[in-house]
Write an enzyme that holds these catalytic residues in place. Structure first.
Site, PDB file in Angstrom:
ATOM      1  N   GLY A 295      -1.445   1.699  -3.376  1.00 51.24           N
ATOM      2  CA  GLY A 295      -2.452   0.612  -3.173  1.00 51.24           C
ATOM      3  C   GLY A 295      -2.114  -0.717  -4.054  1.00 51.24           C
ATOM      4  N   PRO A 296      -1.664  -0.579  -5.348  1.00 54.88           N
ATOM      5  CG  PRO A 296      -1.889   0.003  -7.362  1.00 54.88           C
ATOM      6  CD  PRO A 296      -1.861   0.590  -6.234  1.00 54.88           C
TER       7      PRO A 296
ATOM      8  CB  CYS B  94     -17.888   7.083   2.654  1.00 55.57           C
ATOM      9  SG  CYS B  94     -17.643   7.203   4.240  1.00 55.57           S
TER      10      CYS B  94
ATOM     11  CD  GLU C 283     -18.265   7.624  -3.375  1.00 51.12           C
ATOM     12  OE1 GLU C 283     -17.435   6.831  -3.882  1.00 51.12           O
ATOM     13  OE2 GLU C 283     -18.519   8.018  -2.175  1.00 51.12           O
TER      14      GLU C 283
ATOM     15  CE  LYS D 195      -2.229   1.712   0.685  1.00 52.90           C
ATOM     16  NZ  LYS D 195      -1.943   3.065   0.421  1.00 52.90           N
TER      17      LYS D 195
ATOM     18  CB  VAL E 103       2.201  -0.964   0.227  1.00 53.22           C
ATOM     19  CG1 VAL E 103       1.953  -1.011   1.834  1.00 53.22           C
ATOM     20  CG2 VAL E 103       3.613  -0.510  -0.120  1.00 53.22           C
ATOM     21  N   GLY E 104      -0.757  -2.006  -0.332  1.00 52.58           N
ATOM     22  CA  GLY E 104      -1.932  -2.608  -0.241  1.00 52.58           C
ATOM     23  C   GLY E 104      -2.464  -3.922  -0.711  1.00 52.58           C
TER      24      GLY E 104
ATOM     25  N   GLY F  24       2.643   3.652   1.235  1.00 56.09           N
ATOM     26  CA  GLY F  24       3.093   3.148  -0.243  1.00 56.09           C
ATOM     27  C   GLY F  24       1.735   3.180  -0.977  1.00 56.09           C
TER      28      GLY F  24
ATOM     29  CD  GLU G 222     -16.654  -0.299   7.202  1.00 59.03           C
ATOM     30  OE1 GLU G 222     -17.565   0.540   7.009  1.00 59.03           O
ATOM     31  OE2 GLU G 222     -16.710  -1.316   7.785  1.00 59.03           O
TER      32      GLU G 222
HETATM   33  P1  NAD Z   1      -9.175   4.537  -3.024  1.00 56.09           P
HETATM   34  O1  NAD Z   1     -10.078   3.516  -3.105  1.00 56.09           O
HETATM   35  O2  NAD Z   1      -8.491   5.200  -4.261  1.00 56.09           O
HETATM   36  O3  NAD Z   1      -8.103   4.453  -1.864  1.00 56.09           O
HETATM   37  C1  NAD Z   1      -8.343   3.941  -0.675  1.00 56.09           C
HETATM   38  C2  NAD Z   1      -7.172   3.112  -0.137  1.00 56.09           C
HETATM   39  O4  NAD Z   1      -6.941   2.054  -0.796  1.00 56.09           O
HETATM   40  C3  NAD Z   1      -5.691   3.880  -0.497  1.00 56.09           C
HETATM   41  O5  NAD Z   1      -4.976   3.471   0.603  1.00 56.09           O
HETATM   42  C4  NAD Z   1      -4.950   3.306  -1.595  1.00 56.09           C
HETATM   43  O6  NAD Z   1      -3.754   3.381  -1.827  1.00 56.09           O
HETATM   44  C5  NAD Z   1      -5.474   1.873  -1.496  1.00 56.09           C
HETATM   45  N1  NAD Z   1      -5.629   1.032  -2.606  1.00 56.09           N
HETATM   46  C6  NAD Z   1      -6.005   1.442  -3.811  1.00 56.09           C
HETATM   47  N2  NAD Z   1      -5.904   0.422  -4.779  1.00 56.09           N
HETATM   48  C7  NAD Z   1      -5.680  -0.697  -4.171  1.00 56.09           C
HETATM   49  C8  NAD Z   1      -5.420  -1.986  -4.338  1.00 56.09           C
HETATM   50  N3  NAD Z   1      -5.308  -2.353  -5.616  1.00 56.09           N
HETATM   51  N4  NAD Z   1      -4.992  -2.895  -3.384  1.00 56.09           N
HETATM   52  C9  NAD Z   1      -5.024  -2.665  -2.114  1.00 56.09           C
HETATM   53  N5  NAD Z   1      -5.216  -1.066  -1.705  1.00 56.09           N
HETATM   54  C10 NAD Z   1      -5.411  -0.377  -2.603  1.00 56.09           C
HETATM   55  O7  NAD Z   1      -9.969   5.721  -2.295  1.00 56.09           O
HETATM   56  P2  NAD Z   1      -9.784   7.117  -1.811  1.00 56.09           P
HETATM   57  O8  NAD Z   1      -9.779   8.040  -3.275  1.00 56.09           O
HETATM   58  O9  NAD Z   1      -8.540   7.053  -0.933  1.00 56.09           O
HETATM   59  O10 NAD Z   1     -10.709   7.420  -0.987  1.00 56.09           O
HETATM   60  C11 NAD Z   1     -12.441   7.750  -1.502  1.00 56.09           C
HETATM   61  C12 NAD Z   1     -12.963   6.649  -1.424  1.00 56.09           C
HETATM   62  O11 NAD Z   1     -13.165   5.997  -0.056  1.00 56.09           O
HETATM   63  C13 NAD Z   1     -14.727   6.996  -1.861  1.00 56.09           C
HETATM   64  O12 NAD Z   1     -15.301   6.041  -2.636  1.00 56.09           O
HETATM   65  C14 NAD Z   1     -15.161   6.836  -0.525  1.00 56.09           C
HETATM   66  O13 NAD Z   1     -16.689   6.676  -0.489  1.00 56.09           O
HETATM   67  C15 NAD Z   1     -14.746   5.752   0.334  1.00 56.09           C
HETATM   68  N6  NAD Z   1     -14.905   5.985   1.664  1.00 56.09           N
HETATM   69  C16 NAD Z   1     -15.480   5.215   2.389  1.00 56.09           C
HETATM   70  C17 NAD Z   1     -15.689   5.220   3.695  1.00 56.09           C
HETATM   71  C18 NAD Z   1     -16.470   4.208   4.612  1.00 56.09           C
HETATM   72  O14 NAD Z   1     -16.565   4.110   5.747  1.00 56.09           O
HETATM   73  N7  NAD Z   1     -17.454   3.285   3.979  1.00 56.09           N
HETATM   74  C19 NAD Z   1     -15.209   6.286   4.506  1.00 56.09           C
HETATM   75  C20 NAD Z   1     -14.373   7.061   3.616  1.00 56.09           C
HETATM   76  C21 NAD Z   1     -14.242   6.917   2.342  1.00 56.09           C
END
Ligand code: NAD
Length: 505
Positions: free
Chosen positions: A227-228, A303, A403, A194, A230-231, A225, A269
């Site tokens: 996050g809330p 990140c 961050e 996803k 499909v994820g 899809g 991650e």
């Molecule tokens: P986000 O947390 O908003 O979304 C990441 C993914 O999680 C998306 O696919 C989103 O749809 C999904 N998601 C959101 N809510 C969810 C839920 N309740 N259940 C399941 N899935 C859900 O993050 P973003 O804005 O896409 O990315 C930025 C963040 O990612 C930053 O905090 C960054 O530091 C982090 N990041 C970490 C790494 C690492 O390897 N540690 C790498 C890149 C980005």
């Protein structure tokens, strides 16, 4: 100190060929399940916004929890054969995926640039090739990995954990996908991906590549899809054995909570606020410009971006002068221009967050040496931010702790190396870190004291074999290299393996 406005680069070119490609192939309104492009069960749609214009460029169909059920069922069916297929045959599939990514590199670069605003030159030189590298490394490690080892009369088997749900973010959209899919498939797992709903174009192209590489139906599935929906469905699914999420700490916690009742493995991650500790003997002429470049790479949306530059107080003025010079070479502008080094940030939420945090820094009393609130002068629309450097930042300020995920660097002075290490470790995160210094022994000693998953001494080249992951709230998983492969393996001990007759009845 002067605060010159950011150089802004314009073009009038709009590249819509990537959208035409996906539309004419019927990808935008489909999910990829069991080897076929099928219509999702729901009617949900999401716009893909070009961050350089704020205009929608495409609409994608959103999957639902029922699409997740179908994809997981397909992955479960495929698992029995894929998990016991030979390492050589899986490596061959990965090699084809790798070759196809490189063959279609320009399409991927265009997609990434359009969906999240990466400057086209950066997408071509970095986003796409480094994404391909994760597949290369997964294939290479697979053929040399010892899935069966012996300890005394015991055999230790490393086996594919099962069906994996993979959730990825928008910032390095293809790279984050290949960092999970490569090792998961190498391990013998089957997957449901996803991707971020904000950057789905490169993910659709990736599914095409996997399909064209001839990977058996059900081994790889893609459900776009939110996050809330499909994820969360993937995280909670009783037939998913492992969930791996790259994203914010907020989403990582929600995924772990949803996954807990099924006791599946959860690899997180998450976010970071990485330090760049400049030791008193460092060559500032090298350490500072490279530090500014690293903090602002991908417009600060990485990140592990080293967004806290921790510098000797007696050299603060010199650091500020060099940092300002380095920032002046940044060309913010239309991501389609070859002259642009930095495009817009990826979406409206990110733009608002960056603006809010620049405002917080000003209100906290940090001193601005370049950038600041608002767009660069020549841009009226698009999520463009001004590369912003604050100095004399106190380590407990919000801009030193949270961050921001945009082009905002905090320079924090220190009085002793012990204090510098304390500052470096004084956040809830622990993902990346940098140490700069001429005396390698001293730099190594400091690296050993930093609590993070990676530490880079004097800016070594990127190494896709180096395990990457977080301490503390940056997560608990490791990606890339051998450790990235092992993430997707179970450990089975078979006792009495050498001489079963001695086993107790
Ligand atoms: P986000 O947390 O908003 O979304 C990441 C993914 O999680 C998306 O696919 C989103 O749809 C999904 N998601 C959101 N809510 C969810 C839920 N309740 N259940 C399941 N899935 C859900 O993050 P973003 O804005 O896409 O990315 C930025 C963040 O990612 C930053 O905090 C960054 O530091 C982090 N990041 C970490 C790494 C690492 O390897 N540690 C790498 C890149 C980005």
């Amino acid at each position: 100190m002067s605060n010159p406005d950011t150089v802004f680069q314009r073009t009038n070119s709009v590249n819509s060929s990537i959208i035409e490609h996906l539309r004419s192939a019927g990808r935008l309104d489909r999910v990829f399940v069991d080897g076929e492009w099928v219509a999702p069960r729901g009617l949900g749609r999401a716009s893909v916004i070009d961050p350089s214009t704020e205009e929608p460029v495409a609409e994608i169909a959103l999957g639902t929890a029922q699409d997740v059920d179908a994809a997981v069922a397909a992955a479960r069916r495929a698992y029995s054969a894929w998990s016991v297929s030979s390492a050589q045959s899986r490596a061959l599939f990965l090699d084809r995926v790798h070759a196809l990514i490189l063959e279609r590199a320009e399409l991927f670069a265009q997609a990434i640039s359009l969906e999240m605003g990466a400057a086209i030159g950066f997408a071509r030189s970095t986003q796409v090739p480094s994404a391909a590298q994760h597949i290369r490394v997964a294939s290479d490690n697979l053929v040399s990995y010892a899935f069966l080892t012996h300890r005394g009369d015991m055999a230790i088997m490393r086996e594919a954990i099962g069906v994996c749900g993979l959730i990825t973010p928008w910032n390095w959209p293809l790279y984050q996908i290949t960092a999970k899919v490569g090792p998961a498939l190498a391990a013998g797992c089957t997957v449901v991906l996803k991707p971020s709903e904000l950057s789905p174009l490169s993910a659709l192209l990736f599914a095409e590549v996997v399909h064209d590489a001839g990977i058996p139906p059900g081994v790889f599935n893609l459900v776009n899809g939110e996050g809330p929906e499909v994820g969360a469905a993937l995280a909670a699914h009783p037939d998913v054995d492992m969930i791996s999420i790259t994203g914010s700490t907020r989403a990582g916690v929600l995924v772990a909570q949803a996954a807990a009742p099924t006791v599946k493995r959860v690899a997180q991650e998450l976010g970071g606020k990485s330090p760049n500790l400049i030791l008193p003997d460092a060559d500032l002429a090298r350490a500072v410009p490279a530090g500014v470049a690293a903090a602002f790479r991908n417009v600060g949306q990485s990140c592990s971006a080293p967004t806290r530059m921790i510098v000797p107080r007696e050299r603060l003025e010199e650091v500020e002068r060099i940092a300002l010079e380095a920032a002046a070479s940044i060309v913010v502008g239309d991501p389609r221009s070859e002259q642009t080094t930095h495009g817009p940030v990826a979406n409206r939420a990110q733009f608002n967050r960056v603006q809010e945090m620049i405002g917080v820094g000003i209100a906290e009393g940090a001193r601005l040496i370049c950038g600041g609130l608002g767009r660069p002068e020549a841009s009226r629309r698009g999520f463009y931010c001004r590369p912003t450097i604050f100095t004399a930042v106190h380590p407990r300020m919000q801009i030193a702790q949270e961050e921001i995920f945009g082009p905002v660097l905090a320079i924090i002075p220190y009085d002793s190396v012990d204090e510098a290490v304390e500052i470096a470790n004084d956040t809830v995160y622990g993902l990346g870190a940098h140490v700069q210094g001429r005396d390698l022994g001293a730099a190594r000693a400091v690296a050993a004291r930093i609590r993070s998953g990676q530490v880079h001494i004097n800016y070594p080249a990127w190494n896709p074999h180096a395990p990457f992951g977080g301490y503390k709230r940056s997560g608990n998983g490791r990606e890339y290299g051998i450790e990235g492969l092992e993430e997707y393996l179970e450990t089975k001990a078979i006792l009495g393996f050498q001489d079963a007759s001695t086993a107790p009845a």
